[in-house]
Design an enzyme around this catalytic site. Structure first.
Site, mmCIF file in Angstrom:
data_model
loop_
_atom_site.group_PDB
_atom_site.id
_atom_site.type_symbol
_atom_site.label_atom_id
_atom_site.label_comp_id
_atom_site.label_asym_id
_atom_site.label_seq_id
_atom_site.Cartn_x
_atom_site.Cartn_y
_atom_site.Cartn_z
ATOM 1 C CB SER A 189 -45.923 -61.234 27.216
ATOM 2 O OG SER A 189 -45.095 -62.373 27.285
ATOM 3 C CE1 TYR A 202 -48.397 -62.477 32.217
ATOM 4 C CE2 TYR A 202 -47.106 -63.915 30.792
ATOM 5 C CZ TYR A 202 -47.281 -62.695 31.416
ATOM 6 O OH TYR A 202 -46.355 -61.688 31.235
HETATM 7 N N1 LIG Z 1 -40.302 -60.306 33.334
HETATM 8 C C1 LIG Z 1 -40.651 -60.926 32.231
HETATM 9 O O1 LIG Z 1 -40.022 -61.912 31.829
HETATM 10 C C2 LIG Z 1 -41.803 -60.391 31.423
HETATM 11 C C3 LIG Z 1 -41.921 -60.813 30.090
HETATM 12 C C4 LIG Z 1 -42.984 -60.343 29.332
HETATM 13 C C5 LIG Z 1 -43.900 -59.453 29.880
HETATM 14 N N2 LIG Z 1 -43.773 -59.075 31.172
HETATM 15 C C6 LIG Z 1 -44.771 -58.136 31.720
HETATM 16 O O2 LIG Z 1 -44.105 -57.036 32.288
HETATM 17 C C7 LIG Z 1 -44.952 -56.425 33.260
HETATM 18 C C8 LIG Z 1 -44.136 -56.138 34.509
HETATM 19 O O3 LIG Z 1 -43.750 -57.356 35.105
HETATM 20 P P1 LIG Z 1 -42.324 -57.590 35.774
HETATM 21 O O4 LIG Z 1 -41.637 -58.613 34.983
HETATM 22 O O5 LIG Z 1 -41.642 -56.309 36.041
HETATM 23 O O6 LIG Z 1 -42.785 -58.299 37.139
HETATM 24 P P2 LIG Z 1 -42.758 -57.778 38.657
HETATM 25 O O7 LIG Z 1 -43.504 -58.799 39.443
HETATM 26 O O8 LIG Z 1 -41.373 -57.457 39.063
HETATM 27 O O9 LIG Z 1 -43.596 -56.413 38.590
HETATM 28 C C9 LIG Z 1 -45.002 -56.413 38.474
HETATM 29 C C10 LIG Z 1 -45.562 -55.124 39.036
HETATM 30 O O10 LIG Z 1 -47.001 -55.176 38.935
HETATM 31 C C11 LIG Z 1 -47.542 -54.820 40.210
HETATM 32 N N3 LIG Z 1 -48.871 -55.393 40.463
HETATM 33 C C12 LIG Z 1 -49.207 -56.698 40.634
HETATM 34 N N4 LIG Z 1 -50.508 -56.790 40.964
HETATM 35 C C13 LIG Z 1 -51.015 -55.527 41.006
HETATM 36 C C14 LIG Z 1 -52.271 -54.958 41.293
HETATM 37 N N5 LIG Z 1 -53.325 -55.708 41.674
HETATM 38 N N6 LIG Z 1 -52.423 -53.620 41.229
HETATM 39 C C15 LIG Z 1 -51.384 -52.834 40.899
HETATM 40 N N7 LIG Z 1 -50.154 -53.295 40.627
HETATM 41 C C16 LIG Z 1 -49.969 -54.629 40.677
HETATM 42 C C17 LIG Z 1 -46.508 -55.357 41.203
HETATM 43 O O11 LIG Z 1 -46.666 -54.760 42.475
HETATM 44 C C18 LIG Z 1 -45.221 -54.932 40.511
HETATM 45 O O12 LIG Z 1 -44.956 -53.583 40.769
HETATM 46 C C19 LIG Z 1 -46.111 -57.400 33.476
HETATM 47 O O13 LIG Z 1 -47.237 -56.925 32.761
HETATM 48 C C20 LIG Z 1 -45.614 -58.687 32.846
HETATM 49 O O14 LIG Z 1 -46.663 -59.488 32.385
HETATM 50 C C21 LIG Z 1 -42.741 -59.505 31.944
#
Ligand SMILES: NC(=O)c1ccc[n+]([C@@H]2O[C@H](COP(=O)([O-])OP(=O)(O)OC[C@H]3O[C@@H](n4cnc5c(N)ncnc54)[C@H](O)[C@@H]3O)[C@@H](O)[C@H]2O)c1
Length: 336
Positions: A189, A202
């Site tokens: 991130s 986080y």
């Molecule tokens: N969306 C943003 O703004 C953003 C920015 C930077 C980084 N990220 C990173 O991107 C990645 C994906 O996040 P996203 O934004 O798509 O969010 P999201 O909540 O839409 O997706 C997260 C996914 O992780 C899965 N997950 C959560 N807990 C779990 C567990 N115990 N076991 C297995 N799977 C699990 C969820 O079921 C989901 O499929 C994450 O690592 C997040 O930190 C997101």
């Protein structure tokens, strides 16, 4: 002659700098990644037929990765906890690509259940014979002030985002070193490189991932065909806010807020696939003004702290006033 060179340079240098400035202001990724997207390998050529394991494939970035990789012709393993959601994603992959039913394996996996990771990895290798790319994407974020947050929340975040990712990598990497090739791609991130209030735990997990993989990469210099790649997105449209940790474990977030100011998921994922296809080791992906932060933190930390303190104060004020912390950077905080 000398005069001609001086006159040409006096035009060329300002124009060159102006082009860079314009690229910089309107860019939504670092220069290496933008250059790769213009002149590098196309994901649909490089990733066709490869076996790609995506964690967190049931929503957000992971779900979109599944759709775009399916269109590239990659064979997929879709993992997350909710099997029904993974089957929904699989159906959409099959409807929108040339993949056959056998090309997409739905494999429920809980990143917190580390004892299951060896068996899940064996299942994938039995099914496809090998793994080309592991995308460590699954994870959760946080919205709470540290002073009000239970240490259990910090532990929960570390167990999921850091140890869950390390545990799966530990199972998959020996298979890649045996083959002499493969890619481990981890979604970190912007806050893996900088800090942001309301997300102390986080931020710590993402900094830990950066440190872990940056130390692992040079341990693998005898395997030049193994890529360790870190993806550092800024705000991206997804379900991440609905799923955040708050002050207490299992306490849901009060309001999710608007997603409009965030980067569309499809653009973020497209850039990720460009980076993977071109072997980019670290990808900075964010709309402005967030992208400016990466450069400021890298090259001008004193200035970065000045801006972070200003915006951070606003973010905390808005959070305390019940206004969405993400979209409210530039709005007046509510007083009641
Ligand atoms: N969306 C943003 O703004 C953003 C920015 C930077 C980084 N990220 C990173 O991107 C990645 C994906 O996040 P996203 O934004 O798509 O969010 P999201 O909540 O839409 O997706 C997260 C996914 O992780 C899965 N997950 C959560 N807990 C779990 C567990 N115990 N076991 C297995 N799977 C699990 C969820 O079921 C989901 O499929 C994450 O690592 C997040 O930190 C997101």
């Amino acid at each position: 002659m000398d005069c001609w060179i001086v006159s040409a340079l006096s035009w060329f240098i300002p124009v060159y700098l102006l082009i860079h400035l314009l690229c910089f202001l309107f860019a939504d990724a670092d220069f290496t990644l933008l250059w790769a997207s213009l002149a590098g390998h196309k994901p649909e050529r490089k990733l066709k037929g490869l076996v790609v394991w995506i964690t967190g494939a049931s929503s957000g970035i992971g779900e979109e990765l599944a759709y775009q990789l399916a269109k590239c012709g990659s064979r997929l393993i879709l993992s997350a906890r909710r099997e029904d959601e993974l089957h929904r994603v699989k159906r959409h992959c099959l409807e929108t690509s040339d993949l056959k039913d056998d090309d997409v394996l739905v494999l429920p996996l809980d990143l917190l259940e580390r004892t299951s990771h060896e068996e899940r990895t064996k299942t994938v290798i039995r099914y496809f014979g090998h793994i080309d790319i592991l995308i460590n994407n699954g994870g959760r974020s946080q919205r709470s002030l540290f002073l009000e947050t239970s240490v259990d929340v910090c532990q929960g975040l570390m167990e999921l985002n850091f140890l869950g990712t390390v545990s799966l990598t530990k199972q998959v990497l020996p298979h890649m070193t045996q083959r002499g090739r493969g890619s481990i791609v981890t979604v970190s991130s912007l806050v893996g490189l900088a800090g942001a209030p309301l997300a102390t735990g986080y931020c710590a997990t993402k900094h830990a991932l950066q440190g872990f993989f940056n130390a692992l990469r040079p341990e693998l210099t005898d395997y030049p065909k193994i890529l360790i790649s870190m993806v550092c997105p800024g705000p991206v449209q997804s379900q991440i806010i609905s799923n955040v940790f708050t002050e207490e474990l299992n306490k849901p977030v009060a309001s999710v807020g608007s997603q409009e100011h965030k980067m569309p998921t499809s653009r973020c994922v497209h850039l990720m696939l460009v980076g993977i296809a071109n072997g980019v080791k670290e990808m900075w992906i964010a709309q402005q003004p967030f992208l400016l932060f990466y450069y400021a933190w890298q090259y001008a930390p004193t200035f970065a702290w000045f801006i972070t303190d200003l915006l951070g104060r606003k973010r905390v004020q808005n959070f305390k006033a019940g206004v969405d912390a993400d979209s409210a950077y530039f709005t007046k905080p509510k007083t009641s």
